[in-house]
Design a protein around this motif. Structure first.
Motif, PDB file in Angstrom:
ATOM      1  N   VAL A   1      -6.182  -3.686  -0.699  1.00  0.00           N
ATOM      2  CA  VAL A   1      -4.978  -3.435   0.088  1.00  0.00           C
ATOM      3  C   VAL A   1      -5.220  -2.329   1.111  1.00  0.00           C
ATOM      4  CG1 VAL A   1      -2.598  -2.588  -0.025  1.00  0.00           C
ATOM      5  CG2 VAL A   1      -3.407  -4.258  -1.695  1.00  0.00           C
ATOM      6  N   LEU A   2      -5.793  -1.208   0.660  1.00  0.00           N
ATOM      7  CA  LEU A   2      -6.008  -0.063   1.562  1.00  0.00           C
ATOM      8  C   LEU A   2      -7.023  -0.373   2.652  1.00  0.00           C
ATOM      9  CD1 LEU A   2      -5.956   2.972  -0.911  1.00  0.00           C
ATOM     10  CD2 LEU A   2      -4.104   2.081   0.494  1.00  0.00           C
TER      11      LEU A   2
ATOM     12  N   SER B   1       0.426  -0.459  -4.328  1.00  0.00           N
ATOM     13  CA  SER B   1      -0.895  -1.005  -4.023  1.00  0.00           C
ATOM     14  C   SER B   1      -1.403  -1.905  -5.136  1.00  0.00           C
ATOM     15  CB  SER B   1      -1.896   0.145  -3.791  1.00  0.00           C
ATOM     16  OG  SER B   1      -1.439   1.001  -2.771  1.00  0.00           O
TER      17      SER B   1
ATOM     18  N   LEU C   1      -6.163  -2.332  -5.353  1.00  0.00           N
ATOM     19  CA  LEU C   1      -5.792  -1.188  -4.511  1.00  0.00           C
ATOM     20  C   LEU C   1      -6.732  -1.045  -3.324  1.00  0.00           C
ATOM     21  CD1 LEU C   1      -4.614   2.271  -5.672  1.00  0.00           C
ATOM     22  CD2 LEU C   1      -6.572   2.158  -4.144  1.00  0.00           C
TER      23      LEU C   1
ATOM     24  N   GLU D   1       0.084   3.510   7.078  1.00  0.00           N
ATOM     25  CA  GLU D   1      -0.913   2.445   7.203  1.00  0.00           C
ATOM     26  C   GLU D   1      -2.141   2.889   7.995  1.00  0.00           C
ATOM     27  OE1 GLU D   1       2.895   0.537   6.133  1.00  0.00           O
ATOM     28  OE2 GLU D   1       2.286   2.041   7.622  1.00  0.00           O
TER      29      GLU D   1
ATOM     30  N   HIS E   1      -4.670   4.586   5.757  1.00  0.00           N
ATOM     31  CA  HIS E   1      -5.097   3.894   4.541  1.00  0.00           C
ATOM     32  C   HIS E   1      -6.588   4.042   4.275  1.00  0.00           C
ATOM     33  CE1 HIS E   1      -1.554   0.944   3.610  1.00  0.00           C
ATOM     34  NE2 HIS E   1      -1.261   2.210   3.403  1.00  0.00           N
TER      35      HIS E   1
ATOM     36  N   SER F   1      -8.101   5.853   1.058  1.00  0.00           N
ATOM     37  CA  SER F   1      -8.965   5.090   0.141  1.00  0.00           C
ATOM     38  C   SER F   1     -10.226   5.867  -0.225  1.00  0.00           C
ATOM     39  CB  SER F   1      -9.344   3.749   0.775  1.00  0.00           C
ATOM     40  OG  SER F   1     -10.222   3.917   1.871  1.00  0.00           O
TER      41      SER F   1
ATOM     42  N   ARG G   1      -3.888  -8.468   1.256  1.00  0.00           N
ATOM     43  CA  ARG G   1      -2.715  -7.785   0.731  1.00  0.00           C
ATOM     44  C   ARG G   1      -1.809  -8.693  -0.085  1.00  0.00           C
ATOM     45  NH1 ARG G   1      -0.393  -3.192   4.846  1.00  0.00           N
ATOM     46  NH2 ARG G   1      -2.360  -2.097   5.171  1.00  0.00           N
TER      47      ARG G   1
ATOM     48  N   GLY H   1       0.836  -1.193   0.000  1.00  0.00           N
ATOM     49  CA  GLY H   1       0.000   0.000   0.000  1.00  0.00           C
ATOM     50  C   GLY H   1       0.866   1.236   0.000  1.00  0.00           C
TER      51      GLY H   1
END
Length: 319
Positions: A86-87, A179, A83, A23, A26, A30, A92, A18
């Protein structure tokens, strides 16, 4: 980590980070990506709808615009799903074969979009320099052939570099600093000789993107020469105005692409966040801005869009 041979590569799994160091943000990041993606999808779907339903827009220029919208949506759909996963910390990990497919989709549609922009430049050249032959030169059959040729050219040219990835070994790491999957990111993890991929990728950019860009420049050189011969000042402005949207879209695609390529090849020691930033601009900005530019700058599209959204209001007032 143990070295992977070619036979086990297909089952190999990469880990997408990401945006490293952010983190905890995120979910907030997003939201902005989601809004941008929704704007791009809504804009491109609106353009496709108005061109399909408005018979006045059944002309070569708008057929090429349909190709551009389809290319934009095709380029972003697969990577944006990854993406968001992941976010949102849903998943992931991504398998090697899925990663290769994602890279292939991104680069194929990116190269196709460059070819479509070249076709749109030639469309403007014919419309301005040979207006009486416009309908006879740019027939629907020719436009379909151009679209198919652009897609096949892009896909076939990427097969050698994607095929080579199956024979790479990965022994350093399995963490990708993005990502979604990018070719430049994966070959940095390989424990094999990646010179072919690096050289082939550079040659591909020069031959395909470079020739498309050269074709666009030559087309506009002829267009400018023809426009300067128009005696009326208003006539010259009207002719140039028909090219304004296309010029903006060309810059929006080529500037991030060139910037991303330069960063990955010649700024390897720069901040990882800068690489990630350029990658997201390359993926998200053209699909979002292309539909907005054509909706605002092209009179026929603007009128059709306004009619589409104002018609329900007018109907309810009439009732």
């Amino acid at each position: 980590m143990a070295t992977l041979n070619a036979s086990s590569t297909l089952s190999f799994t990469f880990y997408l980070t990401g945006i490293p160091g952010y983190e905890e943000f995120h979910h907030w990041i997003s939201i902005s990506f989601c809004l941008l993606y929704l704007v791009g999808i809504t804009g491109n779907c609106t353009i496709l709808h108005v061109i399909r339903t408005d018979l006045r827009l059944h002309e070569p220029m708008y057929y090429f615009l349909v190709m551009l919208s389809l290319t934009d949506m095709g380029m972003t759909l697969h990577p944006m799903i990854t993406l968001f996963r992941v976010l949102w910390s849903i998943f992931r990990e991504i398998q090697f074969n899925h990663c290769v497919v994602q890279m292939f989709v991104i680069h194929t549609f990116s190269l196709t979009e460059s070819s479509v922009l070249l076709a749109m430049a030639l469309d403007r050249y014919v419309a301005i320099c040979h207006p009486l032959r416009y309908a006879t030169i740019l027939t629907p059959k020719l436009i379909i052939k151009v679209g198919i040729a652009a897609l096949l050219r892009s896909a076939i040219s990427l097969i050698p570099v994607m095929f080579r990835l199956d024979f790479f070994t990965f022994c350093h790491s399995h963490v990708l600093s993005h990502s979604y999957c990018l070719h430049q990111d994966i070959i940095h993890l390989a424990c094999a000789d990646t010179k072919f991929n690096l050289i082939y990728g550079l040659v591909l950019i020069i031959l395909l993107w470079g020739l498309d860009a050269l074709g666009i420049l030559v087309s506009y050189a002829f267009i400018l020469h023809s426009v300067l011969r128009i005696s009326s000042h208003e006539g010259r402005l009207k002719a140039l105005n028909t090219c304004a949207s296309h010029i903006c879209v060309v810059l929006i695609l080529y500037v991030p692409m060139i910037g991303s390529s330069i960063v990955h090849r010649f700024a390897k020691h720069s901040s990882p966040l800068f690489h990630i930033f350029m990658a997201h601009i390359y993926l998200m900005v053209p699909p979002v801005l292309n539909s907005i530019i054509y909706s605002v700058k092209t009179k026929q599209i603007r009128q059709a869009v306004l009619q589409l959204f104002l018609r329900p209001t007018i109907s309810s007032v009439g009732i």
